[in-house]
Design an enzyme around this catalytic site. Structure first.
Site: not given
Ligand code: DAK
Length: 258
Positions: A64, A109, A112, A132
């Site tokens: 992200a 992300g 993911e 993260e």
């Protein structure tokens, strides 16, 4: 669309995250464009397999967008989480098979998104990580849930707690990557796999995907009961009749259901 490109080659859709200045980092717009493309593909009967990849040779997606997240408050973070989950849900549950062609960093992300795909193929330079907790947050796009289902709880916890990057060979050994191939061959390899899958009975493949997904969420008797019902349904299809008749008549089947 600005950051996510869609290319359709016969029965294969190639979705490419293309934001090279920031290693294909995922801001709200990138997630929205991924969702829009996947929703369009889902409605497209022609497409049987989706390949998700990143532009360039360095990154699938480096996570992200930290430059965006640093300014976000709780409700904006929650909104971002919704976009992450929607993208992952589509990849995991859409009727088409989804393949992640991991061409470099798949972090946060980005990692993911690969976890939500049905199959992961890694280039030799691929690196997976969930960094993260090094940023004061936790994986928020399903990483705490899907990673342990793929590689086991102990290894998932180690990856999440240490933020260590896992290279392609280690990802293969862990079962995180289905295959490792030279970067120059990555897309051809994924396309060949996609064509093989697309040559099967597409409705049966999509039902098989749904049945395997069920196994992640229910106990064995419930999963087997669903499998039995789905198989019964397939006995009513054109493709079941065609596939079996073609075998007996020693010819190639002409599948049409999807
Ligand atoms: N965000 C923004 N910019 C990024 C970025 C990222 N994730 N990753 C790289 N960039 C940018 C760099 O800032 C740099 O920009 P300029 O300085 O050139 O303007 C450019 O891309 C090139 O990066 P580097 O110069 O760092 O390149 P290197 O080859 O040295 O390193 C790297 C590549 C990928 C190892 C490194 O850039 C890196 O460590 N990037 C950050 C990786 C990371 O920590 N990713 C995880 C982000 S956290 C949520 C749901 C989900 C999430 C959060 C919330 N909710 C439910 C609320 C997800 C969180 C994450 O993904």
């Amino acid at each position: 669309m600005e950051f996510v490109k869609l290319q359709i080659e016969e029965e294969i859709a190639i979705v490419t995250i293309d934001r090279p200045k920031s290693m294909n980092a995922l801001n709200n717009q990138v997630y929205e464009e991924i969702i829009a493309h996947l929703e369009a593909i889902q409605a497209n009967d022609q497409v049987k397999v989706v390949i998700l990849t990143g532009a360039g040779e360095k990154a699938f997606a480096a996570g992200a967008d930290i430059a965006q997240m640093v300014h976000q408050d709780a409700m904006e973070g929650r909104h971002l989480g919704g976009l992450c989950h929607r993208s992952a849900y589509l990849l995991e549950n859409m009727r088409q098979v989804t393949i992640a062609a991991v061409n470099g960093y798949a972090l946060g992300g980005g990692c993911e998104l690969t976890l939500a795909c049905d199959i992961r193929v890694a280039a030799e330079n691929a690196r997976f990580a969930l960094p993260e907790v090094g940023l004061g947050i936790i994986p928020g796009g399903g990483g705490t849930q899907r990673l342990s289902r793929i590689i086991g709880v102990g290894r998932a916890k180690e990856m999440i707690f240490t933020c260590d990057q896992i290279d392609a060979q280690e990802a293969y050994r862990m079962g995180l990557a289905n295959h490792v191939v030279p970067q120059a061959e990555l897309m051809d390899y994924c396309k060949a796999m996609a064509r093989k899958i697309a040559s099967k009975a597409s409705y049966a493949v999509s039902v098989a995907k749904a049945a395997v997904n069920t196994s992640e969420n229910v106990d064995l008797p419930s999963g087997c009961a669903r499998e039995q019902d789905l198989l019964g349904l397939l006995f009513a299809t054109h493709d079941k009749k065609e596939g079996m008749e073609a075998f007996l008549e020693r010819r190639k089947p002409n599948f049409t259901d999807f």
